[in-house]
Motif scaffolding. Structure first.
Motif, PDB file in Angstrom:
ATOM      1  N   ASP A  86       0.825  -1.207   0.000  1.00  0.00           N
ATOM      2  CA  ASP A  86       0.000   0.000   0.000  1.00  0.00           C
ATOM      3  C   ASP A  86       0.864   1.264   0.000  1.00  0.00           C
ATOM      4  O   ASP A  86       2.094   1.208   0.140  1.00  0.00           O
ATOM      5  CB  ASP A  86      -1.004  -0.011   1.157  1.00  0.00           C
ATOM      6  CG  ASP A  86      -0.381   0.072   2.541  1.00  0.00           C
ATOM      7  OD1 ASP A  86       0.835   0.336   2.672  1.00  0.00           O
ATOM      8  OD2 ASP A  86      -1.125  -0.127   3.523  1.00  0.00           O
TER       9      ASP A  86
ATOM     10  N   GLN B  62      -0.620  -2.554   7.052  1.00  0.00           N
ATOM     11  CA  GLN B  62      -1.258  -3.063   5.844  1.00  0.00           C
ATOM     12  C   GLN B  62      -1.827  -4.449   6.108  1.00  0.00           C
ATOM     13  O   GLN B  62      -2.967  -4.736   5.742  1.00  0.00           O
ATOM     14  CB  GLN B  62      -0.262  -3.130   4.683  1.00  0.00           C
ATOM     15  CG  GLN B  62      -0.888  -3.705   3.421  1.00  0.00           C
ATOM     16  CD  GLN B  62       0.023  -3.699   2.218  1.00  0.00           C
ATOM     17  OE1 GLN B  62       1.110  -3.133   2.236  1.00  0.00           O
ATOM     18  NE2 GLN B  62      -0.409  -4.328   1.145  1.00  0.00           N
TER      19      GLN B  62
ATOM     20  N   THR C  90      -5.692   0.817   6.246  1.00  0.00           N
ATOM     21  CA  THR C  90      -6.906   1.048   5.457  1.00  0.00           C
ATOM     22  C   THR C  90      -7.973   1.735   6.296  1.00  0.00           C
ATOM     23  O   THR C  90      -8.626   2.666   5.828  1.00  0.00           O
ATOM     24  CB  THR C  90      -7.441  -0.274   4.886  1.00  0.00           C
ATOM     25  OG1 THR C  90      -6.435  -0.834   4.036  1.00  0.00           O
ATOM     26  CG2 THR C  90      -8.718  -0.074   4.094  1.00  0.00           C
TER      27      THR C  90
END
Length: 90
Positions: A35, A67, A73
């Protein structure tokens, strides 16, 4: 060409290779499945080449852990929600 999302094992292998390359060569690769937060910390390690500090390496490891566990996220979604609405996500 890889299809679908990479597995945890594939991500771990990709991170290990990318971290080693950042430390040993001062380079980073794209298309790793990592990411943005992890890629950015690897870039900081690469930019410090040949003098990457333990703190930079640990920051990359923490970003990658985020991640894997989904916290990166979740943080990104909360920040996006706040930018779009001006509200804190519950």
């Amino acid at each position: 060409m890889r299809r679908g999302r990479p597995t945890k094992a594939q991500l771990e292998q990709s991170f290990d290779r990318a971290l080693l390359r950042s430390i040993a060569e001062g380079g980073i690769a794209s298309g790793t499945g990592l990411d943005d937060e992890t890629q950015n910390t690897l870039l900081a390690v690469a930019r410090a080449y040949p003098n990457a500090t333990d703190e930079l390496v640990e920051a990359a490891r923490r970003a990658f852990a985020g991640q894997l566990d989904g916290s990166s996220t979740a943080r990104w979604r909360a920040e996006k929600h706040h930018r779009l609405t001006g509200e804190q996500e519950q």
